[in-house]
Design a protein around this motif. Structure first.
Motif, PDB file in Angstrom:
ATOM      1  N   HIS A 126       5.727 -39.128  68.151  1.00  0.00           N
ATOM      2  CA  HIS A 126       5.394 -39.960  69.319  1.00  0.00           C
ATOM      3  C   HIS A 126       6.574 -40.853  69.683  1.00  0.00           C
ATOM      4  O   HIS A 126       6.880 -41.044  70.870  1.00  0.00           O
ATOM      5  CB  HIS A 126       4.138 -40.792  69.060  1.00  0.00           C
ATOM      6  CG  HIS A 126       2.876 -40.069  69.392  1.00  0.00           C
ATOM      7  ND1 HIS A 126       2.302 -40.129  70.633  1.00  0.00           N
ATOM      8  CD2 HIS A 126       2.082 -39.271  68.643  1.00  0.00           C
ATOM      9  CE1 HIS A 126       1.206 -39.390  70.646  1.00  0.00           C
ATOM     10  NE2 HIS A 126       1.049 -38.851  69.450  1.00  0.00           N
ATOM     11  N   GLN A 127       7.239 -41.415  68.689  1.00  0.00           N
ATOM     12  CA  GLN A 127       8.424 -42.241  68.940  1.00  0.00           C
ATOM     13  C   GLN A 127       9.537 -41.409  69.594  1.00  0.00           C
ATOM     14  O   GLN A 127      10.232 -41.898  70.494  1.00  0.00           O
ATOM     15  CB  GLN A 127       8.941 -42.856  67.642  1.00  0.00           C
ATOM     16  CG  GLN A 127       8.123 -44.032  67.162  1.00  0.00           C
ATOM     17  CD  GLN A 127       8.255 -45.197  68.125  1.00  0.00           C
ATOM     18  OE1 GLN A 127       7.382 -45.449  68.933  1.00  0.00           O
ATOM     19  NE2 GLN A 127       9.352 -45.910  68.042  1.00  0.00           N
ATOM     20  N   HIS A 182      12.394 -42.919  77.847  1.00  0.00           N
ATOM     21  CA  HIS A 182      13.160 -44.112  78.204  1.00  0.00           C
ATOM     22  C   HIS A 182      14.641 -43.788  78.393  1.00  0.00           C
ATOM     23  O   HIS A 182      15.297 -44.347  79.289  1.00  0.00           O
ATOM     24  CB  HIS A 182      12.990 -45.202  77.144  1.00  0.00           C
ATOM     25  CG  HIS A 182      11.687 -45.917  77.243  1.00  0.00           C
ATOM     26  ND1 HIS A 182      11.500 -46.998  78.070  1.00  0.00           N
ATOM     27  CD2 HIS A 182      10.503 -45.698  76.622  1.00  0.00           C
ATOM     28  CE1 HIS A 182      10.244 -47.429  77.958  1.00  0.00           C
ATOM     29  NE2 HIS A 182       9.623 -46.648  77.080  1.00  0.00           N
ATOM     30  N   GLY A 212       8.565 -41.034  73.285  1.00  0.00           N
ATOM     31  CA  GLY A 212       8.727 -42.303  73.990  1.00  0.00           C
ATOM     32  C   GLY A 212      10.190 -42.625  74.204  1.00  0.00           C
ATOM     33  O   GLY A 212      10.622 -42.989  75.308  1.00  0.00           O
TER      34      GLY A 212
END
Length: 143
Positions: A17-18, A25, A21
């Motif tokens: 998930h990181q 970004h 994300g």
């Protein structure tokens, strides 16, 4: 990751998930090199939105640079929104499926959905980092 195929431990889920994300970004913020580093050195990006697949770090950097430059030229901010992430795998490899929305906001104006897609990634653990070896994007507006 659990030794059972399909069962993914909570630490791996959080780390992936990181990854997604961070990747969103990076491309939205114009860090093309950082975005490309979320792929393996020979990583591949396949999408029907673009004329041909993109492979390798240099080509991925150029792709991300174009994406950001074109958004700015249109006087827009683009955001990648990844949801409904499903992870299957075992050991140092996994398959990730998710929904990806690209939203464009005109500077001083309204937001609009550019496209809704589903992607399938083959991810691999390289050292202590998960990286994308291959991404296949499917647009929801095509058969």
């Amino acid at each position: 990751m659990s030794s059972k195929t399909g069962a993914v431990d909570a630490v791996t889920v959080a780390r992936l998930h990181q990854l997604y994300g961070r990747q969103s970004h990076l491309i939205d913020g114009g860090d093309a090199s950082g975005w490309a580093q979320t792929f393996t050195d020979d990583g591949e990006f396949h999408s029907p939105s673009y004329p041909e697949p993109v492979s390798g770090t240099d080509a991925l950097i150029a792709f991300a640079e174009r994406f950001h430059t074109e958004a700015r030229a249109a006087n827009e901010v683009h955001r990648h929104v990844i949801t409904n992430v499903v992870i299957d795998g075992a050991g140092d490899a996994a398959t990730v499926r998710a929904y990806l929305q690209i939203v464009a906001t005109s500077i001083g104006g309204e937001s609009r959905l550019v496209r809704m897609t589903t992607f399938t990634d083959r991810v691999v653990l390289r050292g202590d980092r998960w990286r994308i070896a291959r991404r296949d994007v499917r647009r929801d507006d095509t058969a």
